[in-house]
Design a protein around this motif. Structure first.
Motif, PDB file in Angstrom:
ATOM      1  N   ALA A 287       0.820  -1.209   0.000  1.00 39.74           N
ATOM      2  CA  ALA A 287       0.000   0.000   0.000  1.00 39.74           C
ATOM      3  C   ALA A 287       0.856   1.262   0.000  1.00 39.74           C
ATOM      4  CB  ALA A 287      -0.941   0.001   1.200  1.00 39.74           C
ATOM      5  N   SER A 288       1.981   1.246   0.688  1.00 39.75           N
ATOM      6  CA  SER A 288       2.858   2.420   0.708  1.00 39.75           C
ATOM      7  C   SER A 288       3.421   2.699  -0.671  1.00 39.75           C
ATOM      8  CB  SER A 288       3.996   2.212   1.714  1.00 39.75           C
ATOM      9  OG  SER A 288       3.500   2.106   3.031  1.00 39.75           O
ATOM     10  N   ALA A 289       3.815   1.636  -1.376  1.00 38.23           N
ATOM     11  CA  ALA A 289       4.327   1.808  -2.734  1.00 38.23           C
ATOM     12  C   ALA A 289       3.224   2.274  -3.674  1.00 38.23           C
ATOM     13  CB  ALA A 289       4.932   0.496  -3.236  1.00 38.23           C
ATOM     14  N   ALA A 290       2.002   1.760  -3.479  1.00 38.67           N
ATOM     15  CA  ALA A 290       0.882   2.188  -4.313  1.00 38.67           C
ATOM     16  C   ALA A 290       0.613   3.676  -4.119  1.00 38.67           C
ATOM     17  CB  ALA A 290      -0.363   1.373  -3.974  1.00 38.67           C
ATOM     18  N   ARG A 291       0.667   4.132  -2.878  1.00 41.52           N
ATOM     19  CA  ARG A 291       0.457   5.561  -2.624  1.00 41.52           C
ATOM     20  C   ARG A 291       1.564   6.393  -3.265  1.00 41.52           C
ATOM     21  NH1 ARG A 291      -0.472   8.792   3.155  1.00 41.52           N
ATOM     22  NH2 ARG A 291       0.046  10.862   2.326  1.00 41.52           N
ATOM     23  N   ALA A 292       2.799   5.951  -3.101  1.00 44.65           N
ATOM     24  CA  ALA A 292       3.919   6.690  -3.692  1.00 44.65           C
ATOM     25  C   ALA A 292       3.803   6.749  -5.208  1.00 44.65           C
ATOM     26  CB  ALA A 292       5.238   6.048  -3.280  1.00 44.65           C
ATOM     27  N   GLU A 293       3.322   5.664  -5.814  1.00 44.30           N
ATOM     28  CA  GLU A 293       3.169   5.649  -7.264  1.00 44.30           C
ATOM     29  C   GLU A 293       2.076   6.616  -7.710  1.00 44.30           C
ATOM     30  OE1 GLU A 293       4.537   3.903 -10.984  1.00 44.30           O
ATOM     31  OE2 GLU A 293       5.323   4.192  -8.963  1.00 44.30           O
ATOM     32  N   LEU A 294       0.975   6.629  -6.987  1.00 46.22           N
ATOM     33  CA  LEU A 294      -0.088   7.592  -7.293  1.00 46.22           C
ATOM     34  C   LEU A 294       0.410   9.029  -7.138  1.00 46.22           C
ATOM     35  CD1 LEU A 294      -3.384   6.202  -5.692  1.00 46.22           C
ATOM     36  CD2 LEU A 294      -2.905   6.536  -8.123  1.00 46.22           C
ATOM     37  N   GLU A 295       1.183   9.281  -6.100  1.00 50.29           N
ATOM     38  CA  GLU A 295       1.705  10.629  -5.881  1.00 50.29           C
ATOM     39  C   GLU A 295       2.678  11.024  -6.986  1.00 50.29           C
ATOM     40  OE1 GLU A 295       3.197  10.182  -1.931  1.00 50.29           O
ATOM     41  OE2 GLU A 295       1.302  10.787  -0.997  1.00 50.29           O
ATOM     42  N   ALA A 296       3.477  10.062  -7.456  1.00 52.21           N
ATOM     43  CA  ALA A 296       4.397  10.341  -8.562  1.00 52.21           C
ATOM     44  C   ALA A 296       3.626  10.638  -9.839  1.00 52.21           C
ATOM     45  CB  ALA A 296       5.342   9.154  -8.770  1.00 52.21           C
ATOM     46  N   PHE A 297       2.539   9.927 -10.050  1.00 55.21           N
ATOM     47  CA  PHE A 297       1.697  10.178 -11.215  1.00 55.21           C
ATOM     48  C   PHE A 297       1.055  11.558 -11.118  1.00 55.21           C
ATOM     49  CE2 PHE A 297      -2.544   9.629 -13.318  1.00 55.21           C
ATOM     50  CZ  PHE A 297      -2.090   9.486 -14.619  1.00 55.21           C
ATOM     51  N   ARG A 298       0.597  11.893  -9.926  1.00 56.83           N
ATOM     52  CA  ARG A 298       0.015  13.218  -9.713  1.00 56.83           C
ATOM     53  C   ARG A 298       1.045  14.316  -9.980  1.00 56.83           C
ATOM     54  NH1 ARG A 298      -4.665  16.063  -9.849  1.00 56.83           N
ATOM     55  NH2 ARG A 298      -4.654  17.767  -8.366  1.00 56.83           N
ATOM     56  N   ALA A 299       2.269  14.122  -9.508  1.00 59.06           N
ATOM     57  CA  ALA A 299       3.330  15.111  -9.703  1.00 59.06           C
ATOM     58  C   ALA A 299       3.656  15.295 -11.175  1.00 59.06           C
ATOM     59  CB  ALA A 299       4.578  14.701  -8.931  1.00 59.06           C
ATOM     60  N   ALA A 300       3.436  14.246 -11.983  1.00 59.13           N
ATOM     61  CA  ALA A 300       3.698  14.325 -13.425  1.00 59.13           C
ATOM     62  C   ALA A 300       2.540  14.966 -14.183  1.00 59.13           C
ATOM     63  CB  ALA A 300       3.981  12.933 -13.984  1.00 59.13           C
ATOM     64  N   GLY A 301       1.458  15.290 -13.469  1.00 61.61           N
ATOM     65  CA  GLY A 301       0.310  15.936 -14.111  1.00 61.61           C
ATOM     66  C   GLY A 301      -0.915  15.061 -14.229  1.00 61.61           C
ATOM     67  N   GLY A 302      -0.899  13.877 -13.614  1.00 58.55           N
ATOM     68  CA  GLY A 302      -2.033  12.970 -13.710  1.00 58.55           C
ATOM     69  C   GLY A 302      -3.121  13.270 -12.708  1.00 58.55           C
ATOM     70  N   SER A 303      -4.352  12.935 -13.077  1.00 61.10           N
ATOM     71  CA  SER A 303      -5.506  13.204 -12.216  1.00 61.10           C
ATOM     72  C   SER A 303      -6.327  11.965 -11.895  1.00 61.10           C
ATOM     73  CB  SER A 303      -6.437  14.224 -12.886  1.00 61.10           C
ATOM     74  OG  SER A 303      -5.776  15.434 -13.139  1.00 61.10           O
ATOM     75  N   ALA A 304      -6.227  10.912 -12.718  1.00 64.15           N
ATOM     76  CA  ALA A 304      -7.090   9.750 -12.530  1.00 64.15           C
ATOM     77  C   ALA A 304      -6.394   8.490 -13.029  1.00 64.15           C
ATOM     78  CB  ALA A 304      -8.416   9.937 -13.267  1.00 64.15           C
ATOM     79  N   VAL A 305      -6.680   7.384 -12.347  1.00 65.51           N
ATOM     80  CA  VAL A 305      -6.152   6.071 -12.724  1.00 65.51           C
ATOM     81  C   VAL A 305      -7.301   5.075 -12.702  1.00 65.51           C
ATOM     82  CG1 VAL A 305      -4.655   4.156 -12.043  1.00 65.51           C
ATOM     83  CG2 VAL A 305      -3.820   6.501 -11.855  1.00 65.51           C
ATOM     84  N   VAL A 306      -7.428   4.302 -13.767  1.00 62.65           N
ATOM     85  CA  VAL A 306      -8.434   3.244 -13.827  1.00 62.65           C
ATOM     86  C   VAL A 306      -7.737   1.913 -13.595  1.00 62.65           C
ATOM     87  CG1 VAL A 306     -10.248   2.148 -15.188  1.00 62.65           C
ATOM     88  CG2 VAL A 306      -9.788   4.596 -15.458  1.00 62.65           C
ATOM     89  N   GLN A 307      -8.036   1.294 -12.452  1.00 58.20           N
ATOM     90  CA  GLN A 307      -7.423   0.002 -12.115  1.00 58.20           C
ATOM     91  C   GLN A 307      -8.272  -1.126 -12.695  1.00 58.20           C
ATOM     92  OE1 GLN A 307      -5.266  -1.558  -8.501  1.00 58.20           O
ATOM     93  NE2 GLN A 307      -7.332  -2.163  -7.889  1.00 58.20           N
ATOM     94  N   TRP A 308      -7.642  -1.913 -13.589  1.00 60.76           N
ATOM     95  CA  TRP A 308      -8.353  -3.001 -14.249  1.00 60.76           C
ATOM     96  C   TRP A 308      -8.255  -4.321 -13.486  1.00 60.76           C
ATOM     97  CZ3 TRP A 308      -8.345  -3.350 -20.292  1.00 60.76           C
ATOM     98  CH2 TRP A 308      -8.740  -2.120 -20.853  1.00 60.76           C
ATOM     99  N   THR A 309      -7.738  -4.333 -12.271  1.00 61.51           N
ATOM    100  CA  THR A 309      -7.619  -5.578 -11.520  1.00 61.51           C
ATOM    101  C   THR A 309      -9.008  -6.114 -11.180  1.00 61.51           C
ATOM    102  OG1 THR A 309      -5.610  -4.687 -10.505  1.00 61.51           O
ATOM    103  CG2 THR A 309      -6.532  -6.692  -9.547  1.00 61.51           C
ATOM    104  N   PRO A 310      -9.359  -7.326 -11.649  1.00 63.24           N
ATOM    105  CA  PRO A 310     -10.719  -7.823 -11.444  1.00 63.24           C
ATOM    106  C   PRO A 310     -10.861  -8.669 -10.179  1.00 63.24           C
ATOM    107  CG  PRO A 310      -9.578  -9.262 -12.946  1.00 63.24           C
ATOM    108  CD  PRO A 310      -8.583  -8.206 -12.519  1.00 63.24           C
ATOM    109  N   TYR A 311     -11.987  -9.271 -10.058  1.00 62.29           N
ATOM    110  CA  TYR A 311     -12.320 -10.164  -8.939  1.00 62.29           C
ATOM    111  C   TYR A 311     -11.222 -11.211  -8.727  1.00 62.29           C
ATOM    112  CZ  TYR A 311     -15.063 -13.640  -6.292  1.00 62.29           C
ATOM    113  OH  TYR A 311     -15.508 -14.526  -5.350  1.00 62.29           O
ATOM    114  N   GLY A 312     -10.868 -11.446  -7.455  1.00 61.38           N
ATOM    115  CA  GLY A 312      -9.994 -12.550  -7.110  1.00 61.38           C
ATOM    116  C   GLY A 312      -8.532 -12.370  -7.423  1.00 61.38           C
ATOM    117  N   MET A 313      -8.107 -11.153  -7.741  1.00 64.49           N
ATOM    118  CA  MET A 313      -6.702 -10.930  -8.074  1.00 64.49           C
ATOM    119  C   MET A 313      -6.067  -9.847  -7.184  1.00 64.49           C
ATOM    120  SD  MET A 313      -6.490 -11.391 -12.223  1.00 64.49           S
ATOM    121  CE  MET A 313      -4.681 -11.338 -12.176  1.00 64.49           C
ATOM    122  N   GLY A 314      -6.554  -9.756  -5.951  1.00 66.59           N
ATOM    123  CA  GLY A 314      -5.913  -8.890  -4.984  1.00 66.59           C
ATOM    124  C   GLY A 314      -6.168  -7.415  -5.177  1.00 66.59           C
ATOM    125  N   ARG A 315      -7.409  -7.034  -5.459  1.00 67.62           N
ATOM    126  CA  ARG A 315      -7.732  -5.625  -5.720  1.00 67.62           C
ATOM    127  C   ARG A 315      -7.523  -4.723  -4.506  1.00 67.62           C
ATOM    128  NH1 ARG A 315     -13.782  -6.672  -7.715  1.00 67.62           N
ATOM    129  NH2 ARG A 315     -13.532  -8.259  -6.095  1.00 67.62           N
TER     130      ARG A 315
END
Length: 302
Positions: free
Chosen positions: A40-68
């Motif tokens: 979770a810490s790495a996921a947050r850091a990755e989102l923050e890095a994306f935000r710093a690059a100018g990103g606003s939204a991420v669509v996670q395609w991880t489906p049922y049963g794969m650790g969403r």
């Protein structure tokens, strides 16, 4: 009124902003042992890095049963200041232990609809799309079963259906099934990994149907992505299909995250966007990153 269903609730499509239309914050699979996205810490850091690059939204395609880890997504979204959309659905059978699929027999559509309308487990987080998958140049019985359930879920809710194309193949077979046999409107279908099979004829035929074409995983040089994708995107835009294109990063293993030494989510904006701007111009690329996903993931929810 149309809205995009994020993990923090429904938002106006215009508020989605610059969007990574296909990626993963969390993911696990028996096909990727020891490479899980489960930090979770790495996921947050990755989102923050994306935000710093100018990103606003991420669509996670991880489906049922794969650790969403759906329950963790609202906190991460708030902390990073990035909209997150998560998926229901089912991947290829190879990504699951056989016994884990036994309890889903005959009730896939029910599960998908419940996760779209009521929430995923006890998290209260509602999915905003259905993710399914085809095989290499064919659709096996599992793919047909999951796509049939996805179509039922679409008809019940209006949700878009995002499709993993194995190595970018089988696009026309998927459209024949979903849009032909099962009656899903083509503009509710998102085909993923078109860049992995750079067949311009098939890409143009798919685009002509009215579906969405996602060019994702741009940092995977072994998939002929970086050096061919700009020309493919340009060809489709010049053929009149610029309004059907989406871009994503598809980070699926821990080592691919930018915070773990890989290209990660920021690569899409830091390296891919300038290259596409050079080919298509800034206005076209801005539409692909903002206007197109706002329409692709917007739903008149039922």
């Amino acid at each position: 009124m149309s809205s995009v269903r994020t993990v923090l609730g429904d938002i106006r499509p215009a508020d989605l902003g610059v969007c990574d239309a296909h990626d993963h914050l969390f993911l696990r699979s028996p096909r990727l042992p020891g490479q899980e996205l489960n930090d979770a810490s790495a996921a947050r850091a990755e989102l923050e890095a994306f935000r710093a690059a100018g990103g606003s939204a991420v669509v996670q395609w991880t489906p049922y049963g794969m650790g969403r880890r759906a329950a963790d997504l609202p906190l991460l979204s708030r902390a990073a200041g990035v909209h997150v959309v998560c998926a229901t659905g089912l991947h290829q059978a190879a990504h699951y232990a056989p016994e884990s699929l036994d309890g889903l027999r005959g009730r896939l559509a029910e599960v998908f609809v419940s996760e779209l309308t009521e929430g995923i487990g006890t998290s209260g987080v509602r999915a905003g799309l259905v993710k399914v998958a085809g095989g290499f140049h064919h659709l096996d019985a599992h793919a047909r079963r999951t796509m049939t359930a996805a179509a039922e879920a679409h008809h019940a809710t209006g949700a878009p259906i995002a499709v993993h194309l194995e190595l970018g193949t089988g696009a026309l077979d998927v459209l024949d099934l979903l849009c032909g046999e099962l009656g899903v409107p083509s503009d509710r279908v998102i085909l993923g990994h078109l860049n992995r099979s750079p067949d311009l004829v098939v890409q143009r035929q798919a685009a002509a149907s009215g579906c969405w074409l996602a060019f994702d995983g741009p940092s995977r040089a072994n998939h002929a992505t970086d050096w061919r994708m700009p020309q493919a995107v340009l060809a489709l835009a010049e053929a009149g299909f610029g309004d059907r294109l989406l871009l994503g990063g598809d980070t699926v293993v821990a080592g691919a995250r930018s915070v773990d030494g890989g290209p990660g989510m920021p690569y899409l904006l830091r390296r891919v966007r300038p290259r596409l701007v050079a080919e298509l111009g800034a206005e076209r690329v801005e539409r692909i990153l903002t206007g197109n996903p706002a329409r692709a993931f917007a739903v008149d929810w039922r």
